[in-house]
Design an enzyme around this catalytic site. Structure first.
Site, PDB file in Angstrom:
ATOM      1  N   LYS A   1      -8.350  -6.281  -1.278  1.00  0.00           N
ATOM      2  CA  LYS A   1      -9.427  -5.562  -0.625  1.00  0.00           C
ATOM      3  C   LYS A   1     -10.326  -4.910  -1.670  1.00  0.00           C
ATOM      4  O   LYS A   1     -11.424  -4.461  -1.388  1.00  0.00           O
ATOM      5  CB  LYS A   1      -8.858  -4.439   0.270  1.00  0.00           C
ATOM      6  N   GLY A   2      -9.813  -4.864  -2.893  1.00  0.00           N
ATOM      7  CA  GLY A   2     -10.457  -4.062  -3.937  1.00  0.00           C
ATOM      8  C   GLY A   2     -11.885  -4.440  -4.270  1.00  0.00           C
ATOM      9  O   GLY A   2     -12.665  -3.592  -4.704  1.00  0.00           O
TER      10      GLY A   2
ATOM     11  N   ASP B   1      -6.635  -7.369 -15.084  1.00  0.00           N
ATOM     12  CA  ASP B   1      -5.602  -6.595 -15.773  1.00  0.00           C
ATOM     13  C   ASP B   1      -4.724  -7.565 -16.572  1.00  0.00           C
ATOM     14  O   ASP B   1      -5.117  -8.028 -17.640  1.00  0.00           O
ATOM     15  CB  ASP B   1      -4.833  -5.805 -14.705  1.00  0.00           C
TER      16      ASP B   1
ATOM     17  N   PHE C   1      -4.690   3.851 -15.238  1.00  0.00           N
ATOM     18  CA  PHE C   1      -4.683   3.415 -13.845  1.00  0.00           C
ATOM     19  C   PHE C   1      -5.873   4.068 -13.151  1.00  0.00           C
ATOM     20  O   PHE C   1      -5.985   5.289 -13.120  1.00  0.00           O
ATOM     21  CB  PHE C   1      -3.375   3.778 -13.150  1.00  0.00           C
ATOM     22  N   VAL C   2      -6.766   3.242 -12.638  1.00  0.00           N
ATOM     23  CA  VAL C   2      -8.002   3.780 -12.073  1.00  0.00           C
ATOM     24  C   VAL C   2      -8.107   3.515 -10.572  1.00  0.00           C
ATOM     25  O   VAL C   2      -7.529   2.550 -10.056  1.00  0.00           O
ATOM     26  CB  VAL C   2      -9.244   3.199 -12.796  1.00  0.00           C
TER      27      VAL C   2
ATOM     28  N   ASP D   1      -7.523   1.050  -5.341  1.00  0.00           N
ATOM     29  CA  ASP D   1      -6.627   1.972  -4.643  1.00  0.00           C
ATOM     30  C   ASP D   1      -5.403   2.357  -5.466  1.00  0.00           C
ATOM     31  O   ASP D   1      -5.049   1.690  -6.446  1.00  0.00           O
ATOM     32  CB  ASP D   1      -6.126   1.332  -3.350  1.00  0.00           C
TER      33      ASP D   1
ATOM     34  N   GLU E   1     -14.006  -9.935  -8.401  1.00  0.00           N
ATOM     35  CA  GLU E   1     -12.739  -9.191  -8.469  1.00  0.00           C
ATOM     36  C   GLU E   1     -13.007  -7.772  -8.950  1.00  0.00           C
ATOM     37  O   GLU E   1     -13.935  -7.532  -9.722  1.00  0.00           O
ATOM     38  CB  GLU E   1     -11.788  -9.952  -9.418  1.00  0.00           C
ATOM     39  N   ASP E   2     -12.176  -6.838  -8.490  1.00  0.00           N
ATOM     40  CA  ASP E   2     -12.368  -5.443  -8.915  1.00  0.00           C
ATOM     41  C   ASP E   2     -11.964  -5.241 -10.366  1.00  0.00           C
ATOM     42  O   ASP E   2     -12.694  -4.657 -11.157  1.00  0.00           O
ATOM     43  CB  ASP E   2     -11.606  -4.482  -7.985  1.00  0.00           C
TER      44      ASP E   2
ATOM     45  N   LYS F   1      -9.317  -4.746 -18.360  1.00  0.00           N
ATOM     46  CA  LYS F   1      -8.389  -4.026 -19.250  1.00  0.00           C
ATOM     47  C   LYS F   1      -7.815  -5.059 -20.221  1.00  0.00           C
ATOM     48  O   LYS F   1      -6.713  -5.575 -20.003  1.00  0.00           O
ATOM     49  CB  LYS F   1      -7.225  -3.456 -18.435  1.00  0.00           C
TER      50      LYS F   1
ATOM     51  N   ARG G   1      -9.822   4.341  -2.114  1.00  0.00           N
ATOM     52  CA  ARG G   1     -10.785   3.225  -2.212  1.00  0.00           C
ATOM     53  C   ARG G   1     -12.212   3.701  -1.984  1.00  0.00           C
ATOM     54  O   ARG G   1     -13.155   3.108  -2.492  1.00  0.00           O
ATOM     55  CB  ARG G   1     -10.459   2.143  -1.180  1.00  0.00           C
TER      56      ARG G   1
HETATM   57  P1  IMP Z   1      -3.689  -8.772 -12.592  1.00  0.00           P
HETATM   58  O1  IMP Z   1      -3.140  -9.892 -11.795  1.00  0.00           O
HETATM   59  O2  IMP Z   1      -2.604  -8.056 -13.373  1.00  0.00           O
HETATM   60  O3  IMP Z   1      -4.866  -9.093 -13.451  1.00  0.00           O
HETATM   61  O4  IMP Z   1      -4.076  -7.648 -11.585  1.00  0.00           O
HETATM   62  C1  IMP Z   1      -5.174  -7.656 -10.797  1.00  0.00           C
HETATM   63  C2  IMP Z   1      -4.955  -6.712  -9.632  1.00  0.00           C
HETATM   64  O5  IMP Z   1      -4.093  -5.610  -9.968  1.00  0.00           O
HETATM   65  C3  IMP Z   1      -6.261  -6.083  -9.249  1.00  0.00           C
HETATM   66  O6  IMP Z   1      -6.936  -6.862  -8.304  1.00  0.00           O
HETATM   67  C4  IMP Z   1      -5.817  -4.767  -8.656  1.00  0.00           C
HETATM   68  O7  IMP Z   1      -5.499  -4.939  -7.307  1.00  0.00           O
HETATM   69  C5  IMP Z   1      -4.557  -4.417  -9.389  1.00  0.00           C
HETATM   70  N1  IMP Z   1      -4.790  -3.435 -10.459  1.00  0.00           N
HETATM   71  C6  IMP Z   1      -4.652  -3.614 -11.777  1.00  0.00           C
HETATM   72  N2  IMP Z   1      -4.965  -2.512 -12.465  1.00  0.00           N
HETATM   73  C7  IMP Z   1      -5.316  -1.590 -11.527  1.00  0.00           C
HETATM   74  C8  IMP Z   1      -5.776  -0.215 -11.610  1.00  0.00           C
HETATM   75  O8  IMP Z   1      -5.933   0.406 -12.676  1.00  0.00           O
HETATM   76  N3  IMP Z   1      -6.039   0.386 -10.430  1.00  0.00           N
HETATM   77  C9  IMP Z   1      -5.906  -0.230  -9.228  1.00  0.00           C
HETATM   78  N4  IMP Z   1      -5.497  -1.498  -9.112  1.00  0.00           N
HETATM   79  C10 IMP Z   1      -5.206  -2.164 -10.257  1.00  0.00           C
END
Ligand code: IMP
Length: 183
Positions: A40-41, A110, A159-160, A166, A106-107, A138, A172
């Site tokens: 949802k981000g 990570d 963590f943001v 969220d 994408e939000d 990140k 959110r």
């Molecule tokens: P990845 O698969 O590790 O790249 O993670 C992506 C997803 O992790 C994002 O779409 C977010 O939903 C969640 N996520 C990663 N870091 C954060 C953060 O700092 N705050 C909130 N959600 C995060």
């Protein structure tokens, strides 16, 4: 509601999103695009970005969840967010992507596990072009060698929340991007 420290203000977000939209408008001049938001981000980012892109565009949404030994949000904060590497599709896009210009929105990028999974899924559908727009990145947390084509802000390992992001489904709707303090 607890006061959280602002990392990126609403004004900074607006300026950067406008610039990203201008880049997309320039790169796809004369073409049509599909914005595919990751639920949802990315919902808030997609709506702000898409409204400033001066192209013919449609929207779609895709849902994913990572499963396995996912820690609780509190543990994630303490030890750093860590998904297990297994990503599952919870909602597929409605439109065909074949031969289309797909911009995955994408939000935050990570570890890169989610976008690596989605990139493979979408490329298998043979789009004409595939691009990733991520509001936040990140890079220090990356486990998969994936990059976004359009990045809003590169941020440290914090963590943001806010502007769609969220913490256990909260925050959110904060208009700024804020840091959740680690204890
Ligand atoms: P990845 O698969 O590790 O790249 O993670 C992506 C997803 O992790 C994002 O779409 C977010 O939903 C969640 N996520 C990663 N870091 C954060 C953060 O700092 N705050 C909130 N959600 C995060």
């Amino acid at each position: 509601m607890t006061e959280l420290k602002i990392l990126i203000s609403r004004e900074q977000i607006a300026t950067r999103v406008t610039a990203m939209a201008a880049d997309i408008t320039r790169d796809f001049a004369g073409e049509q695009v599909i914005f595919v938001g990751v639920l949802k981000g990315a919902a808030i980012f997609l709506s702000d970005l898409a409204r400033q892109v001066k192209l013919e565009a449609t929207f779609d949404f895709i849902g994913v969840s990572s499963y396995g030994n996912r820690p609780s949000p509190a543990q994630e904060l303490k030890s750093g967010w860590d998904s297990t590497g297994e990503v599952r599709l919870t909602k597929d896009a409605d439109q065909s992507m074949q031969g289309k210009n797909v911009i995955l929105v994408e939000d935050i990028l990570d570890t890169g596990l989610t976008l690596t999974y989605l990139k493979k899924l979408i490329l298998a559908r043979q789009p004409k072009t595939f691009r990733i727009a991520a509001l936040l990145d990140k890079p220090s947390r990356r486990k998969q060698p994936i990059q976004a084509d359009y990045v809003g802000f590169s941020i440290p390992d914090e963590f943001v929340v806010g502007y769609g992001l969220d913490y256990a489904e909260r925050y959110r709707n904060l208009p700024d991007i804020c840091v959740v303090p680690r204890e």
